[in-house]
Enzyme design. Structure first.
Site, PDB file in Angstrom:
ATOM      1  CB  CYS A 131      -0.925   0.041   1.214  1.00 13.12           C
ATOM      2  SG  CYS A 131      -1.869   1.579   1.291  1.00 13.12           S
ATOM      3  CB  CYS A 134      -1.700   4.733   4.675  1.00 17.41           C
ATOM      4  SG  CYS A 134      -3.317   4.195   4.113  1.00 17.41           S
ATOM      5  CB  SER A 135      -0.539   0.518   6.441  1.00 15.97           C
ATOM      6  OG  SER A 135      -1.509   1.158   7.249  1.00 15.97           O
ATOM      7  CB  CYS A 136      -4.970  -0.344   2.304  1.00 16.77           C
ATOM      8  SG  CYS A 136      -5.509   1.387   2.399  1.00 16.77           S
TER       9      CYS A 136
END
Lengths: 226, 102
Positions: A131, A134-136
Site C-alpha cells: 500500500c 498508507c497501510s491498507c
C-alpha cells in the site's frame, strides 16, 4: 527489511521530581509516583477520555476491538482460504472470479475486508502486495500488518525494485517469472494465492494450512515445503 | 520463536481501536481516513525514514487529532488540557495505585 524500531513503551519522568535520568529497572521505592506514560500515550488517553465523556466512544467496545485483533484474527484465516483453494478447484475458481461472496461464506469479512481480490501466483507471474499510500491490508484474512509492511522503505521500494525487495526476504524468482505489484487502497485489498509447494500431494487441508505463511500471502515469501 | 506482538505498545492498540470504533460509528469514512493518513505519512516521511512502528502510530495519532478537531468532535484546547490533567494525575498518584483523574 524487518524495520522494527527499538523504543520504550513507557518513559520514566526524569524532570521535575528527579534531577537524573533513571533506568527502567529501578525498584519501586525509587518511584514516588506512578510511571509517567509517553507523550503519545497521554494524548491517546486524552482523546479517549474526551470522546467517552461526550458519549462518542464506548470503552468496552474499544476493549472488544483490541481483543479481536490480538487474539481472534490473524494470518490463520488467510491460510485456511489458501489451503482450501489448493485442495478444491471449484472453490479456487470461484475465489479468483469474485472473492467477496466466497470469503463471506467462510465468515472472513468485515472491517477492511469489504472488497477483496485474490491474485494467483503461477510459473509465469508472481504477485506482491503493497500500500503505497498508507497501510491498507486485508485485516479479516491477515490481521494487523507487520511493521515492515508499514515502513517507508517497503512502501516505496516494493514498486520500484520488487525483485531486490524479494531477495531481502530470501526469495529469488526464476528470470522467466514476471513480478506484478498490486497497490492496495481503502477500497480494494489483495490476497496473494501462493503456488502450492511440490511434495504436498495427499496432504489434507489442515496440513496444507501449516505451510501457508503470512508473508506468502503478501507475496513477500513462498509457501513452506513440508 | 515467539510470534511478533500484534501491537508493539499499548497505546498503539488503544489508538487503533479508537479509530476503528469512530469509523464504525459513522464519524468518518475509511477512504477519507486513508487519504488524510497517507498525507500525514508523506509529510513525515520527507523528513526522515519512517520505520512502521512508533513513527507510524505517531503519524496516525496526529491524523486522528486533526480530523477530530476539524470535525468539531474534540477541541484542541480541551485535548491539551486533558493531556495535562492525565500527566498531573500520574505524577501525584503513588506508584502501584490506580491512576484516576479526580
Amino acid at each position: 527489511m524487518g524495520g522494527k524500531g527499538g523504543f520504550s513503551l513507557w518513559t520514566i519522568d526524569g524532570g521535575a521530581a528527579h534531577d537524573r535520568p533513571m533506568p527502567h529497572d529501578h525498584s519501586d521505592h525509587d518511584h514516588p509516583h506512578s510511571l509517567l506514560p509517553s507523550d503519545p500515550a497521554l494524548r491517546v488517553k486524552a482523546l479517549e477520555t474526551i470522546l467517552t465523556q461526550k458519549g462518542l466512544v464506548d470503552p468496552a467496545a474499544l476493549d472488544e476491538i483490541i481483543d479481536t485483533y490480538e487474539n481472534k484474527i490473524g494470518p490463520k484465516n488467510g491460510a485456511h482460504v489458501v489451503a482450501r483453494a489448493w485442495s478444491d478447484p471449484d472453490f479456487k475458481a470461484a475465489l479468483l472470479v469474485d472473492a467477496d461472496p466466497v470469503l463471506a461464506e467462510m465468515g472472513y469479512y468485515g472491517r477492511q475486508g469489504e472488497h477483496m481480490v485474490v491474485v494467483e501466483n503461477t510459473d509465469a507471474v508472481h504477485n506482491m502486495v503493497v500500500c503505497t499510500l498508507c497501510s491498507c491490508y486485508p485485516w479479516p484474512l491477515l490481521g494487523i500488518p507487520p511493521g515492515w509492511y508499514k515502513s517507508d522503505a517497503y512502501r516505496s521500494r516494493a514498486v520500484r525494485e520488487p525483485r531486490k525487495v524479494l531477495a531481502e526476504f530470501g526469495v529469488t524468482l526464476p528470470e522467466g517469472q514476471a513480478v506484478r505489484v498490486w497497490d492496495s487502497t481503502a477500497e480494494v485489498r489483495y490476497l496473494v494465492l501462493p503456488q502450492r509447494p511440490e511434495g504436498t500431494d495427499g496432504l489434507d487441508e489442515a496440513a496444507l494450512m501449516a505451510l501457508v505463511t503470512r508473508d506468502s500471502m503478501i507475496g513477500c515469501g513462498l509457501a513452506a515445503r513440508p | 520463536m515467539r510470534p511478533e506482538p500484534v501491537f508493539e505498545a499499548p497505546w498503539h492498540a488503544q489508538l487503533f481501536a479508537l479509530t476503528v470504533h469512530l469509523n464504525e460509528a459513522g464519524h468518518f469514512a475509511w477512504p477519507d481516513w486513508a487519504e488524510r493518513f497517507g498525507a500525514t505519512l508523506k509529510r513525515h516521511g520527507l523528513e526522515r525514514e519512517l520505520n512502521g512502528g512508533d513513527d507510524y502510530f505517531l503519524a496516525w495519532l496526529e491524523t486522528l487529532e486533526t480530523l477530530l478537531t476539524d470535525t468539531g468532535a474534540a477541541e484542541a484546547t480541551a485535548l491539551r488540557d486533558m493531556r495535562a490533567a492525565w500527566e498531573a494525575a500520574y505524577l501525584r498518584t503513588p506508584h502501584g495505585a490506580p491512576v484516576t483523574l479526580d
